[in-house]
Design a protein around this motif. Structure first.
Motif, short mmCIF file in Angstrom:
data_model
loop_
_atom_site.label_atom_id
_atom_site.label_comp_id
_atom_site.label_asym_id
_atom_site.label_seq_id
_atom_site.Cartn_x
_atom_site.Cartn_y
_atom_site.Cartn_z
N UNK A 170 2.88 1.45 10.02
CA UNK A 170 2.99 1.72 9.21
C UNK A 170 4.76 2.19 8.00
N UNK A 171 5.85 2.34 8.80
CA UNK A 171 7.44 2.44 7.85
C UNK A 171 7.43 0.86 7.33
N UNK A 190 9.33 0.54 1.01
CA UNK A 190 9.47 1.50 2.52
C UNK A 190 9.13 2.76 2.07
N UNK A 191 8.53 2.58 3.88
CA UNK A 191 8.99 4.81 3.42
C UNK A 191 10.56 5.33 3.61
N UNK A 248 1.21 -1.09 0.10
CA UNK A 248 -0.22 0.21 0.06
C UNK A 248 0.73 0.91 0.02
N UNK A 249 0.61 2.29 -0.79
CA UNK A 249 0.75 3.68 -0.49
C UNK A 249 0.70 4.17 0.34
N UNK A 250 1.09 4.54 1.54
CA UNK A 250 0.83 5.38 2.58
C UNK A 250 0.94 6.51 2.73
N UNK A 257 4.74 6.88 3.61
CA UNK A 257 5.72 7.07 1.57
C UNK A 257 5.41 8.59 1.34
N UNK A 258 4.42 9.25 1.14
CA UNK A 258 4.33 10.03 0.50
C UNK A 258 5.19 11.17 0.66
#
Length: 475
Positions: free
Chosen positions: A79-80, A89-90, A53-55, A58-59
């Motif tokens: 989420x990291x 990953x981020x 998923x793009x969280x 990430x943005x």
């Protein structure tokens, strides 16, 4: 029908909320983040349940929005570790986008993010050496997270050295310079890292030769770090053969690199002799590393052994074999003094027809009694054969004791104990050089040996003691 329309409405609402979260992350709007969470309290939980998923994290990582990223880490740390559709990953995204400080901030909150593997098994370390150019950021990362340099391998079996050699010589040069000087990795670990081969059986030197060889880096690998230049890959090629068969033969760097590898031999006696001081310091650094990482129980056991050797060697230096010249007898007349001593060791039964037995005797010659009171009765050669190994044993135990003490006793007391041991060492040297030595020539020989031993010993101790003292002075 009404239930279906209601679920569709909820799905559309959640989709809109997630899109709005991405907008909030892009604009670094923390107030909007909490407003959206107030409207839809499960939005982050739904993202966390998805495998890819793009969280918003990430943005925020791609845009360098460090404040928003930190807020997301406090709200939903898991989420990291999520991978987006690109398999990143981020932390990967932040490093790829050039936002190294943001990536370091995420790692400070959760060091386990170092082990998150993205596309093709690349970890954050691999992305760092792939994209980062700033030397300070690179060194900070290596100092803080050095264990991953050894352990992190891609799906191709590549270390950070392989990845850097492929596309970022600046990062490779920085990593090699760090390996040369750091005490956070043992000598054995450094050699093990340099010897790692990827799936094609290629070391970092092979990869460098195939991509962007630079003379300075090639010399650092072959001469300074002593990588094995004769290793062959799956095609049976060494790094030198790869350079010689390169289609970029006119390249100035390749022209300069070929003679470096051609004249470098892994077992070159002259080069090994020239770099003997470096090997001695590397051995001492290895001792320091192993002692620093030693458990308290092993440290206590080592102290018992080293103190036993210190006591025995010190007592042996004060009472050498045969004793010393007494103070309560005439020293001018040598007629009543022994010139040698015969020690009966045993007997051997004869194997001939006569079947005689042979006695085994050992002669110890004493010097003429013309020296000062308290000096050894042994002749020069025998005295040196006894005393030099004895001082070497004492100094080695002294060094190990001084290295172990700071790991068990911290602060002022470790300094006091080291100073006390130093005083004991100088007492031994004074007795050896001035009092017990048979004559001036022996004293000079001992002085040369002792000076070398003491120099190496105190240089080694400096690596442990000086950083600790500097820390207290600065604080």
């Amino acid at each position: 029908m009404a239930a279906e329309s209601k679920s569709v409405a909820v799905t559309m609402q959640s989709a809109k909320t997630e899109d709005k979260l991405m907008v909030a992350a892009e604009q670094e709007d923390i107030d909007m983040l909490y407003q959206l969470i107030e409207e839809d309290g499960n939005v982050l939980h739904r993202m966390d349940k998805m495998d890819v998923v793009d969280t918003p994290l990430h943005m925020a990582s791609s845009k360098g929005c460090i404040n928003f990223a930190m807020e997301m880490m406090y709200l939903k740390p898991s989420l990291a570790k999520k991978l987006n559709k690109e398999g990143l990953s981020p932390v990967h995204v932040a490093l790829k986008s050039g936002h190294t400080q943001l990536a370091l901030s995420l790692l400070r909150l959760d060091k386990s993010l170092l082990g998150v593997k993205g596309k093709m098994g690349y970890t954050p370390l691999h992305y760092l050496v792939m994209y980062e150019k700033d030397e300070d950021n690179l060194k900070k990362f290596f100092d803080d997270y050095h264990p991953c340099i050894i352990n992190d391998l891609t799906s191709q079996g590549e270390t950070a050295l392989h990845v850097a050699a492929t596309c970022n010589n600046q990062a490779l040069k920085c990593l090699l310079q760090w390996l040369r000087t750091t005490a956070k990795m043992s000598m054995l670990q450094k050699h093990k890292l340099l010897d790692v081969s990827n799936r094609d059986k290629e070391t970092v030197l092979h990869v460098l030769a195939r991509n962007q060889p630079e003379p300075q880096i090639v010399k650092m690998l072959s001469s300074d770090l002593r990588i094995n230049t004769e290793v062959e890959n799956l095609k049976g090629q060494t790094a030198l053969q790869i350079l010689e068969s390169s289609d970029k033969k006119g390249n100035d760097n390749i022209i300069k690199c070929v003679p470096i590898l051609r004249h470098t031999k892994f077992w070159d006696p002259v080069a090994i002799l020239r770099r003997t001081p470096f090997y001695i310091m590397a051995m001492i650094a290895q001792w320091g590393y192993e002692i620093k990482t030693m458990s308290p129980d092993n440290g206590n056991a080592m102290l018992v052994v080293t103190v036993l050797i210190l006591t025995t060697s010190y007592q042996a230096s004060l009472s050498p074999p045969g004793g010393v010249l007494p103070a309560d007898g005439p020293i001018k007349n040598n007629s009543n003094k022994f010139s040698n001593l015969q020690i009966y060791i045993g007997s051997i039964n004869g194997t001939t027809r006569s079947n005689h037995s042979y006695h085994v005797m050992e002669n110890i010659d004493f010097k003429p009694n013309t020296s000062t009171v308290g000096s050894s009765v042994l002749k020069n050669g025998q005295f040196l054969w006894f005393f030099v190994p004895n001082i070497l044993a004492f100094s080695t135990s002294f060094l190990l004791t001084c290295l172990v003490i700071p790991t068990l006793v911290s602060g002022f007391f470790s300094f006091v104990l080291t100073l006390s041991l130093s005083t004991l060492l100088f007492c031994l040297l004074d007795s050896a050089l001035v009092i017990i030595s048979p004559d001036n020539q022996t004293s000079q020989i001992l002085f040369t040996c002792v000076y070398t031993i003491v120099y190496i010993t105190y240089l080694a101790i400096a690596f442990v003691v000086v950083p600790k003292m500097r820390k207290y002075v600065i604080s």
